[in-house]
Design an enzyme around this catalytic site. Structure first.
Site, PDB file in Angstrom:
ATOM      1  CB  SER A   1     -26.592 -18.643   1.760  1.00 37.10           C
ATOM      2  OG  SER A   1     -27.053 -17.334   1.941  1.00 37.10           O
TER       3      SER A   1
ATOM      4  CG  HIS B   1     -22.748 -14.602   2.019  1.00 37.40           C
ATOM      5  ND1 HIS B   1     -23.326 -15.087   3.168  1.00 37.40           N
ATOM      6  CD2 HIS B   1     -23.540 -15.014   1.000  1.00 37.40           C
ATOM      7  CE1 HIS B   1     -24.427 -15.741   2.871  1.00 37.40           C
ATOM      8  NE2 HIS B   1     -24.579 -15.725   1.555  1.00 37.40           N
TER       9      HIS B   1
ATOM     10  CG  ASP C   1     -21.596 -13.468   5.603  1.00 39.41           C
ATOM     11  OD1 ASP C   1     -22.065 -12.636   4.801  1.00 39.41           O
ATOM     12  OD2 ASP C   1     -21.917 -14.681   5.582  1.00 39.41           O
TER      13      ASP C   1
END
Length: 403
Positions: free
Chosen positions: A217, A377, A348
């Site tokens: 991320s 995610h 996502d």
């Protein structure tokens, strides 16, 4: 009696056939799509007498079956986690779980930056890793994350136990995982200097070890931006970015929308961690040139409020849009000069696919993009009980590059 049983049996057969083909179509929609430059343009990864020239295209198609083998390149979600939303929520709720796949121990090293800020490096403890020259994997978590996350621990253990016997070090952001806060300057989505300093430090201490970067991320964005900034000078042998928010503006818009995921899972979790870090840093004197409104910071309830009041001012941007543009790794993808794999999910909600610079992966011969239809995610959960799908392709890719 026969008249009643016959259509019932026929109906069951019909339902069975329908179910079989429906499942077959569903699995077909779970196929991984890899985007990269044409085989003839693909960059060289290694050159040996026995193999000759081996390109990134060769590595992916010969040594990464989880991504390219027609029989294996699927990520079929766990049945009760069939959507990106469910995948994301489950991964967030289970972020601290422990099991045999993730039960590891760390030894901590502290590293002080030029501005007196501190990052911690958690080294995986494994008595079987006695080769000091073995490749070293440097991992970075996302915003509010650290070495304690399940996905980080599970991948660390899998890398250490893989045939490549990789050493693992998790680079914790300032203030994360109880790292002392010694500078008022926080980390942010585009701040690469801490990671750059850490890489130089580990390279100096391990001159004969190949270095590998893995980011999740926001950590993936920092990693990607760093690699692009370094260009041909990059000290990493290869890297993997999982759920990278290449366009920080697109991701910020997504995470600040008012919906179930943001209002009740993502925003509360991240804000709780960040506000705790801000409170821990309250004893440090602020740079007067930043002109921060401390009361506004204390009252913030959304991530973009902190970005506007803290990061825009600290980074010297005129507004939040300029900050997002500055922090986005998408501008640096063209300049990546090492074997690089990005793994992103098409459902996502935190890093939407609209922000992925897909076309850049077709023109830069050093990079590849694996698009997963249903991973959410940082979820990518498959099987029962759920297991993390991306661990295997990462092991395949990294092992093939560093061998």
């Amino acid at each position: 009696m026969l008249d009643i049983a016959y259509p019932s049996a026929l109906g069951l057969v019909a339902l069975g056939v329908l179910g079989f083909y429906s499942r077959k179509r569903y699995i077909a929609r779970c196929r991984i799509r890899v985007v990269l430059a044409d085989a003839k343009a693909s960059a060289m990864v290694r050159h040996t007498e026995s193999e000759g020239v081996v390109t990134l295209h060769d590595v992916l198609h010969a040594e990464c079956p989880s991504l390219t083998n027609p029989e294996l390149a699927y990520m079929v979600p766990t049945p009760f986690l069939a959507t990106g939303l469910l995948q994301t929520i489950y991964a967030a709720v289970q972020v601290r779980q422990r099991n045999t796949e993730s039960d590891i121990a760390y030894e901590r090293e502290m590293l002080v930056m030029a501005d007196a800020g501190t990052v911690s490096i958690d080294w995986l403890v494994d008595a079987s890793l006695d080769n000091r020259d073995a490749p070293i994997v440097l991992m970075m978590a996302g915003v509010g994350g650290s070495s304690r996350e399940y996905r980080v621990r599970a991948l660390a253990k899998a890398l250490a136990c893989s045939p490549a016997k990789l050493r693992v070090a998790v680079v914790n952001h300032r203030g994360a995982a109880r790292t002392p806060i010694t500078s008022p300057r926080p980390y942010d989505s585009g701040f690469t200097e801490d990671f750059r300093t850490t890489v130089k430090h580990i390279r100096a201490a391990n001159p004969h070890s190949k270095l590998v970067g893995i980011g999740y991320s926001m950590g993936a964005n920092i990693l990607t931006k760093y690699i692009g900034e370094e260009g041909t000078k990059c000290m990493l042998a290869c890297a993997v970015a999982v759920c990278c928010p290449f366009d920080v503006g697109v991701s910020s818009t997504a995470v600040n929308e008012s919906n179930l995921l943001n209002n009740h899972v993502f925003q509360p979790m991240v804000m709780r961690i960040l506000m705790r870090a801000i409170k821990r840093a309250s004893h440090l004197p602020l740079d007067p040139t930043w002109n921060l409104d401390v009361e506004r910071i204390k009252k913030a309830t959304r991530l973009n409020e902190l970005e506007k009041e803290i990061m825009v001012k600290i980074c010297g941007n005129k507004d939040v849009d300029e900050y997002y543009d500055m922090a986005s790794s998408t501008h640096h993808v063209d300049n990546i000069d090492i074997p690089f794999l990005a793994i992103n999910s098409l459902d996502d909600r935190i890093t939407p696919s609209i922000g992925i610079p897909t076309d850049k992966f077709k023109t830069n011969p050093n990079i590849a993009l694996a698009l997963v239809p249903h991973g959410g995610h940082l979820g990518f959960l498959t099987g029962v009980p759920p297991r993390i799908w991306f661990i295997q392709p990462i092991i395949e890719f990294v092992s093939a590059v560093v061998k």
